[in-house]
Every structure is written in structure tokens, then in C-alpha cells.
Scaffold this active site. Structure first.
Site, short mmCIF file in Angstrom:
data_model
loop_
_atom_site.label_atom_id
_atom_site.label_comp_id
_atom_site.label_asym_id
_atom_site.label_seq_id
_atom_site.Cartn_x
_atom_site.Cartn_y
_atom_site.Cartn_z
N GLY A 142 -48.05 -117.66 -24.27
CA GLY A 142 -48.49 -116.82 -23.14
C GLY A 142 -47.33 -116.35 -22.27
N SER A 160 -42.76 -114.06 -41.87
CA SER A 160 -43.94 -114.92 -42.04
C SER A 160 -43.80 -116.19 -41.20
CB SER A 160 -44.10 -115.29 -43.51
OG SER A 160 -44.24 -114.12 -44.27
N ALA A 161 -44.89 -116.55 -40.55
CA ALA A 161 -44.96 -117.77 -39.73
C ALA A 161 -43.95 -117.75 -38.57
CB ALA A 161 -44.81 -119.03 -40.58
N CYS A 162 -43.68 -116.58 -38.02
CA CYS A 162 -42.76 -116.46 -36.88
C CYS A 162 -43.45 -115.91 -35.64
CB CYS A 162 -41.56 -115.62 -37.25
SG CYS A 162 -40.46 -116.43 -38.42
N ASP A 211 -50.88 -108.53 -38.62
CA ASP A 211 -49.96 -108.73 -39.76
C ASP A 211 -49.41 -107.44 -40.36
OD1 ASP A 211 -48.79 -110.88 -41.38
OD2 ASP A 211 -49.90 -110.05 -43.06
N ASN A 269 -49.88 -115.01 -33.05
CA ASN A 269 -49.87 -115.53 -31.68
C ASN A 269 -49.56 -114.45 -30.66
OD1 ASN A 269 -50.11 -118.70 -31.25
ND2 ASN A 269 -49.39 -118.26 -33.32
N ARG A 289 -54.37 -122.37 -43.61
CA ARG A 289 -54.73 -121.11 -42.95
C ARG A 289 -56.23 -120.99 -42.70
NH1 ARG A 289 -50.54 -116.73 -42.75
NH2 ARG A 289 -48.67 -117.75 -43.50
N TYR A 322 -54.23 -118.40 -54.16
CA TYR A 322 -53.97 -118.58 -52.73
C TYR A 322 -53.49 -117.32 -52.02
CZ TYR A 322 -52.97 -121.23 -48.50
OH TYR A 322 -53.00 -121.70 -47.21
N GLY A 323 -54.05 -117.05 -50.87
CA GLY A 323 -53.52 -116.09 -49.90
C GLY A 323 -53.01 -114.80 -50.50
N GLY A 324 -51.84 -114.41 -50.06
CA GLY A 324 -51.24 -113.14 -50.47
C GLY A 324 -51.02 -113.01 -51.96
N ASN A 356 -48.64 -124.66 -44.28
CA ASN A 356 -49.10 -123.27 -44.48
C ASN A 356 -50.62 -123.21 -44.65
OD1 ASN A 356 -48.48 -120.41 -44.76
ND2 ASN A 356 -48.94 -120.62 -46.95
N LYS A 373 -50.69 -108.29 -48.95
CA LYS A 373 -49.26 -108.05 -49.18
C LYS A 373 -49.04 -107.12 -50.37
CE LYS A 373 -48.78 -110.41 -45.78
NZ LYS A 373 -47.87 -111.06 -44.85
N ASN A 407 -44.60 -115.32 -23.24
CA ASN A 407 -43.95 -114.14 -23.83
C ASN A 407 -44.41 -112.86 -23.13
OD1 ASN A 407 -42.59 -115.78 -25.63
ND2 ASN A 407 -44.16 -115.59 -27.23
N ARG A 421 -47.34 -118.16 -50.78
CA ARG A 421 -46.78 -117.15 -51.66
C ARG A 421 -45.67 -117.76 -52.51
NH1 ARG A 421 -43.83 -114.19 -49.22
NH2 ARG A 421 -44.02 -115.00 -47.12
N ARG A 429 -37.02 -116.58 -36.12
CA ARG A 429 -36.68 -117.90 -35.57
C ARG A 429 -35.17 -118.06 -35.58
NH1 ARG A 429 -40.87 -121.95 -35.78
NH2 ARG A 429 -42.81 -120.87 -36.31
N HIS A 483 -44.76 -104.80 -42.05
CA HIS A 483 -45.23 -106.17 -41.77
C HIS A 483 -45.20 -106.39 -40.26
CE1 HIS A 483 -44.66 -110.75 -42.76
NE2 HIS A 483 -45.91 -110.46 -42.55
P1 GTP Z 1 -47.84 -115.00 -41.02
O1 GTP Z 1 -49.32 -115.03 -40.99
O2 GTP Z 1 -47.25 -115.91 -42.05
O3 GTP Z 1 -47.29 -113.60 -41.17
O4 GTP Z 1 -47.32 -115.66 -39.64
P2 GTP Z 1 -47.26 -115.07 -38.14
O5 GTP Z 1 -46.00 -114.27 -37.98
O6 GTP Z 1 -48.53 -114.43 -37.78
O7 GTP Z 1 -47.03 -116.41 -37.27
P3 GTP Z 1 -48.05 -117.19 -36.32
O8 GTP Z 1 -48.40 -116.43 -35.09
O9 GTP Z 1 -49.18 -117.67 -37.15
O10 GTP Z 1 -47.16 -118.42 -35.90
C1 GTP Z 1 -46.60 -119.30 -36.83
C2 GTP Z 1 -46.20 -120.58 -36.17
O11 GTP Z 1 -45.27 -120.31 -35.12
C3 GTP Z 1 -47.36 -121.32 -35.55
O12 GTP Z 1 -47.22 -122.70 -35.81
C4 GTP Z 1 -47.21 -121.03 -34.08
O13 GTP Z 1 -47.74 -122.07 -33.28
C5 GTP Z 1 -45.71 -120.87 -33.90
N1 GTP Z 1 -45.40 -119.94 -32.78
C6 GTP Z 1 -45.96 -118.72 -32.57
N2 GTP Z 1 -45.49 -118.15 -31.43
C7 GTP Z 1 -44.60 -119.02 -30.91
C8 GTP Z 1 -43.79 -119.01 -29.73
O14 GTP Z 1 -43.78 -118.08 -28.92
N3 GTP Z 1 -42.98 -120.10 -29.54
C9 GTP Z 1 -42.96 -121.16 -30.41
N4 GTP Z 1 -42.14 -122.18 -30.15
N5 GTP Z 1 -43.74 -121.21 -31.52
C10 GTP Z 1 -44.53 -120.16 -31.77
C1 SPV Z 2 -47.29 -114.10 -44.87
O1 SPV Z 2 -46.76 -114.97 -45.58
O2 SPV Z 2 -46.62 -113.22 -44.28
C2 SPV Z 2 -48.76 -114.09 -44.70
C3 SPV Z 2 -49.56 -114.99 -45.52
O3 SPV Z 2 -49.27 -113.30 -43.91
S1 SPV Z 2 -49.91 -114.35 -47.08
O4 SPV Z 2 -51.08 -113.47 -46.96
O5 SPV Z 2 -50.21 -115.47 -47.97
O6 SPV Z 2 -48.79 -113.57 -47.57
MN MN Z 3 -47.73 -112.14 -42.63
#
Ligand code: GTP
Ligand code: SPV
Ligand code: MN
Length: 600
Positions: free
Chosen positions: A511, A262-264, A287, A268, A383, A211-213, A381, A220, A513, A69, A414, A240
Site C-alpha cells: 500500500g 514474474s512474481a515481482c 499481468d 499486488n 496460485r 500447470y499455469g502458463g 509458486n 503467456k 507504493n 513454467r 527485485r 507483460h
Molecule cells: P506473476 O503472476 O508471476 O507475473 O507475479 P506478479 O508480478 O503478479 O507478482 P505478485 O504481485 O503476485 O507478487 C509476488 C510476490 O511478491 C508475492 O509474494 C508478494 O507478496 C510479493 N510482493 C509484491 N509486492 C511487493 C512489495 O511491494 N514489496 C515486497 N517486499 N514484496 C512484494
Molecule cells: C508468470 O510466471 O509470469 C505468471 C504465471 O504469470 S504463468 O501463467 O504460469 O506464466
Molecule cells: Mn506474469
């Protein structure tokens, strides 16, 4: 043939066709044959490679300017600037439309214009919303097939007079006659990319990114930015958030929604495999959550999406086996690395690179196990786009149009220090306060931000709120008055990302968590052991089962209140964060801040 009598839709498509001047127009029907046709086009155009190791799966490599994004090219063009607020980019909608019209003029020359009728949410559900995306990208069509519900059924439900959200998209790269993309991902340069939202007329214009969003406009753009503005007007919530179902050994279930930036860790957590015996987690969404009160006073959530657009790096059989199984087939990969035998690879997949790879730039890449500074083979990033229905942990009711009743709402991000592993709010408004101060280290999910620094990302909605963030907080406060605490979800703040001084994770995450989910489950039943502290309820030291890999001392650090850290945190909220919202900041949130500061 035009498959609808909806005059508004027909007229809109005609107007866009006249402006963008494509070679032809195709109305999408959402069938497998259509998907295969899209794939044939991109494979013939050398934009995608079939993956020998994964049935019906393909690898795309995007342009280096088009990998995530682009927040500084994303606009909320409300009529009045104050409606966009201090956290959104605003341009006058008339001016922005003029600028974009000149870019759109002739932009689809040499290309096919696809018209994609799609539903966010189960087709025909009272909560679902219909969008129509016009795009010149077959990659987008294929992705939309997976991420949304596309096709003729949507037009039937739309009918002759139904409302839809128009979503216009172009990659912004017209072709000269007899030219094709010849293996080059089509997009426009960064300063020509625009991801624009017009909340007043509920429409979306996206230009220059594939790309993506930025390009899959149901996600989004529609399901968060436009839907959040609609939700404010109509009294519901577009968030979100992942949605999961957790079941204890006695067979009792609860539903949890969680907002992490995002990516937090949303995908998972949504697919988590518990490390504690007897517990089970199932996935409803990874998401986005749309939430409304039911007649019973409980908050019900649906996942408006039909697929997952998940971060590849870090996904392994160890960290997320459910995701690994989901992506065994029928999956689109973007910007991961390619192995010699036709499979995918990325950093953190759980094993060394097998031989020479082709990296996400299309260059040969040999793993240097000694050199920590080596550029990654997969973009951080990168995907996968994969159907939710083939996820082994998908909940059987994930498409229930009535949604699932939410028992707990989690916030997280984070945070290497200060924020403990978990704490619980005292009440609804304290929960809204927690959401309002969410912060996180910046990740690779946005192209134009410096990864590593911490920024406030309230409710994980900073890049996705379609209106003034102060009004958004006020909306949350107001939603809290519409039911009673016994029926409403409880709020928790979690942090899987605490680090030691040496930069190692204090908590194993993934796991494990589930141990925290168990305490949350128990708290919802009023039994989990807790102490009240100035920041809310915290688990007693023995309330959460300690994983073997965590020392007693580290566990104590994870669960203790860092008073000095919190004083700094709240001082930052008071002097830097809250002033941004001026008079729009609800007084209830100031009262929460005063209270917690006083008690500290
Ligand atoms: P978006 O799709 O961008 O919204 O991301 P998301 O919030 O769905 O994050 P996602 O679950 O894809 O995790 C993003 C990154 O964080 C990955 O590289 C995971 O491996 C890492 N991650 C997820 N959960 C954990 C956790 O509990 N601990 C750690 N250390 N890393 C984690
Ligand atoms: C995010 O960034 O929160 C995503 C990926 O889920 S995207 O769809 O590109 O916004
Ligand atoms: Mn997202």
C-alpha cells in the site's frame, strides 16, 4: 454435434482427434453447467477437493515436476533461427513437429478431448483475438473458463471464415482402459515436456505439463509469445504489464501500465490500497496489456484476460486485501496447503497455521515456529485462479473494448541494491533503454532457474517474447516515433525491493507504493519535484511522503543515486547484456548507454 461451420476449425479438430486418439470429443460452451461438470470429473477422480470454507472453490495438488513454467522446455520454433534470437530456445519447426507428433500420437487414449473456443479480450472487440484450445485436461477447461471468455458467442464471432489461433495441449499421460488418474496429477516427465510456439504459422503446441502458463495457452503462449510477434508485424504492443487506474483526491484519474518480471509484484500493485488519504487505485489488469495508439495519438491498453492467476504466498489482508476478498469464492487453488476445517493456508497469509495442515505434497505438516529452515506448506509458486469481475477494486471500464489511455509506463524488478526507489526517463528512447536493462532476482515462477541470483529480464519479457529481443527493442523505438511526447506515456523505473546489509526490506512496499504512484502522477502533470541526474529525473528528498516505518536515513538511501553501483551496472550492460543482441541492438540504445556512462 459440431457447433460451428468454420471448415478450418472442423478440419483441425478432426486431424488432432485422429492423431491423439481420445475416447471422445466435447465442444465447450462456457456455461456454468459445463464448469460444474469439469469440477465433478476432477473431484470424482480425486484430483481436487472442495473447500468447505469457500463456496464453489477447489484445491488441486500438482506433481512435483509440474509446479511452474519450464523455461528450458519452452521453444520459439520460427522458420529461421535468427528470428527467435539469442534469448529463446530454438528448434527447427519441422523437426520439432516430428518429435511432438510422435509424443501426441495416441496421447489422449482413455481421455476426453475438449475443444475450447476462447476470446482474449472482450468478445467481438476489434482488439480481441480468438483462440481455440484443444486439451485433455478438465482442470485446464475450468481454468480457461475463469481466465478467458469461453463459449458459443466466440464461435458466432468467429463465423464460417474467421481466423483463430490453434492451441494444442495434452497432459501427455494416456490412460489404459478402466484406469483413471486416481488422485495423481497427470503430466509427463520433465524431459518430455514441450511448450512450443510456431510464430510463422501462429500456432501453439504444448505437451506434458498441466500447470499455469504451460497449459492455459491463452495467457503467456498466445497473449504474449504469439501476440508479441503479431504486434511487431502490425505496429502495436503485447506486453507483460499490469494496468491500473489511479485517482487523486480531486477526482482526476490516470492510467499506469507496469512491467515487472514474474512474481515481482504486478498483481499486488494492480490491486493496491493506498496508504495516503484520498487516493484510490482500481484494477484493469494484473499481468498482460495489449496496447495500440488511438486516433488521438494516445496509447490505449486492454487487458486480454478475464481472471487472475495470482501467486498465493505473501497474499494477506495486510498486503493485498482486494485479492483476499476476490478469492473468497469461485476460486481454484493449486498447490496451497489445506487446513483441517477445509480452508486454504500459505506462508505469509497473515496468521499462523491453524492446527495440522496437509501441505502441497499431500503430507501432514505442523508449523514449527522455531525452525526457519522448515519446508513451506504451500509451494512458493502456488496460485489462485479467480474471476476478475469479483475483485472489489476492479475498474468499471476494465472490459471497455476501446481500452484505457496510458499516462505512465513503469519498469521494475527485485533489486536489493543499486536501483533507487524511483526515477524517470528523459524521453521515450531513454524509457526503452530502461526497459531493456530490467533485471531481477530470480523467483520461484520458473521451475528450472536458481532462485536468488540476478538476471536481466528486458521489459519483463525475457521468457515471453516470441521473436528476436533485438528486433523487439527496435520495435519499441519505432513505436515511439508514431506519436508525440505530449500525448505519449512517461517512463519510470521503480524498485520496491531494496534491502539493508542485514537483509531487511528498506521500503515497506504494498500500500505504501501509493506514495510513489502519487509522485509519478504529479510528474505526468509536470508538477512533481525532481532533480535531473545522469540516470534520469529523481524525486527530491521531500517529494515523496515518507512512511512512518521508514527512517529519514533509509529514505535518503532509497532516493539517492548510487554512482559506483550504477557504474558497475552499466559496465555489465555494456560487456555482458547488450553484446548478446549483436547487430540487432538499436543504435539508439547504445547512444543512451554512452550518454549515461559519460555523465556518471
Ligand atoms: P506473476 O503472476 O508471476 O507475473 O507475479 P506478479 O508480478 O503478479 O507478482 P505478485 O504481485 O503476485 O507478487 C509476488 C510476490 O511478491 C508475492 O509474494 C508478494 O507478496 C510479493 N510482493 C509484491 N509486492 C511487493 C512489495 O511491494 N514489496 C515486497 N517486499 N514484496 C512484494
Ligand atoms: C508468470 O510466471 O509470469 C505468471 C504465471 O504469470 S504463468 O501463467 O504460469 O506464466
Ligand atoms: Mn506474469
Amino acid at each position: 454435434m459440431i457447433p460451428t461451420n468454420n471448415q478450418k476449425l472442423i478440419n483441425w479438430v478432426k486431424d488432432i482427434q485422429a492423431m491423439c486418439a481420445p475416447d471422445s470429443v466435447v465442444w465447450c460452451d462456457g456455461t456454468k453447467a459445463e464448469y460444474d461438470q469439469m469440477i465433478k470429473i476432477v473431484v470424482d477422480g480425486k484430483l481436487a477437493k472442495p473447500l468447505k470454507k469457500r463456496p464453489n472453490s477447489y484445491l488441486f495438488r500438482s506433481d512435483a515436476s509440474d509446479v511452474a513454467r519450464v523455461e528450458n522446455r519452452t521453444y520459439i520454433a520460427s522458420k529461421r533461427k535468427e528470428d527467435a534470437g539469442p534469448t529463446n530456445n530454438w528448434v527447427d519447426p519441422i523437426e520439432l513437429k516430428e518429435t511432438m507428433k510422435s509424443l501426441y500420437t495416441g496421447c489422449m487414449k482413455g481421455r476426453v478431448m475438449y475443444v475450447i473456443p476462447f476470446s482474449m479480450g472482450p468478445i467481438g472487440s476489434p482488439i480481441a483475438k480468438i483462440g481455440v484450445e484443444i486439451t485433455d485436461s478438465p482442470y485446464v477447461v475450468a481454468n480457461m473458463h475463469i481466465m478467458t471468455r469461453v463459449g458459443g458467442r466466440v464461435l458466432e464471432v468467429l463465423g464460417d471464415k474467421g481466423e483463430f489461433i490453434p492451441c494444442l495441449h495434452s497432459v501427455g499421460k494416456p490412460l489404459l482402459s478402466c484406469q483413471d488418474d486416481n488422485g495423481q496429477w497427470p503430466c509427463a516427465p520433465l524431459d518430455k515436456k514441450y511448450i512450443s510456439h510456431f510464430p510463422d504459422d501462429r500456432s501453439i503446441w504444448s505437451y506434458g505439463s498441466g500447470y499455469g502458463g504451460n497449459a492455459l495457452l491463452g495467457k503467456k503462449c498466445l497473449a504474449l509469445r504469439i501476440a508479441s510477434a503479431q504486434a511487431k508485424d502490425e505496429g502495436w504492443l503485447a506486453e507483460h504489464m499490469l494496468i491500473l487506474k489511479v485517482t487523486n483526491p480531486e477526482g482526476k484519474s490516470k492510467y499506469i501500465a507496469a512491467a515487472f518480471p514474474s512474481a515481482c509484484g504486478k498483481t499486488n500493485l494492480a490491486m493496491l490500497v493506498p496508504t495516503i488519504p484520498g487516493w484510490k487505485v482500481e484494477t484493469v489488469g494484473d499481468d498482460i496489456a495489449w496496447m495500440k495508439y488511438g486516433s488521438d495519438g494516445k496509447l490505449y491498453a486492454i487487458n486480454p484476460e478475464a481472471g487472475f492467476f495470482g501467486v498465493a504466498p505473501g497474499t494477506s489482508m495486510d498486503s493485498n486485501p482486494n485479492a483476499m476478498h476476490t478469492i473468497e469464492k469461485n476460486t481454484i487453488f493449486t498447490n496451497v496447503a489445506l487446513t483441517e476445517d477445509g480452508d486454504v493456508w500459505w506462508e505469509g497469509i497473515g496468521y499462523d497455521a491453524p492446527g495440522t495442515l496437509i501441505d502441497w505434497n499431500g503430507k501432514e505438516w505442523i508449523q514449527d515456529k522455531e525452525n526457519k529452515g522448515q519446508k513451506p506448506a504451500a509451494h512458493p509458486n502456488s496460485r489462485f485462479t479467480t474471476p476478475a469481475a469479483q475483485c472489489p477494486s476492479i475498474a468499471s471500464n476494465f472490459e471497455d473494448p476501446a481500452g484505457v489511455p496510458i499516462d505512465a509506463i513503469l519498469f521494475g524488478g527485485r533489486r536489493p541494491s543499486t536501483i533507487p526507489l524511483v526515477h524517470q526517463s528523459r524521453n521515450w528512447n531513454h524509457g526503452v533503454f530502461m526497459g531493456s536493462i530490467v533485471g531481477s532476482e530470480i523467483t520461484a515462477a520458473a521451475l528450472d532457474l536458481k532462485a536468488g541470483t540476478i538476471r536481466r529480464d528486458p521489459f519483463a519479457m525475457l521468457p515471453f517474447c516470441g521473436y528476436h529481443m533485438g528486433d523487439y527493442f527496435a520495435h519499441w523505438i519505432k513505436v515511439g516515433t508514431k506519436s508525440t511526447p505530449d500525448k505519449q506515456p512517461k517512463f519510470f523505473f521503480v524498485n520496491w525491493f531494496r534491502k539493508t546489509k542485514e537483509g531487511k526490506w528498506l521500503w515497506p512496499g504494498y500500500g505504501d507504493n501509493s506514495r510513489v504512484l502519487k509522485w509519478i502522477f504529479e510528474r505526468c502533470d509536470g508538477v512533481g519535484k525532481a532533480v535531473e541526474t545522469p540516470i534520469g529525473f529523481m524525486p527530491t528528498l521531500d517529494a515523496i511522503d515518507r512512511p512512518e516505518s521508514v527512517s529519514a536515513q533509509d529514505m535518503q538511501e532509497l532516493l539517492s543515486l548510487d554512482k559506483d553501483g550504477w557504474k558497475k551496472e552499466l559496465a555489465d550492460v555494456r560487456s555482458e547484456h547488450y553484446p548478446k543482441f549483436g547487430s540487432k541492438l538499436p543504435k539508439e540504445l547504445h547512444a543512451q548507454l554512452d550518454d549515461i556512462e559519460k555523465n556518471l
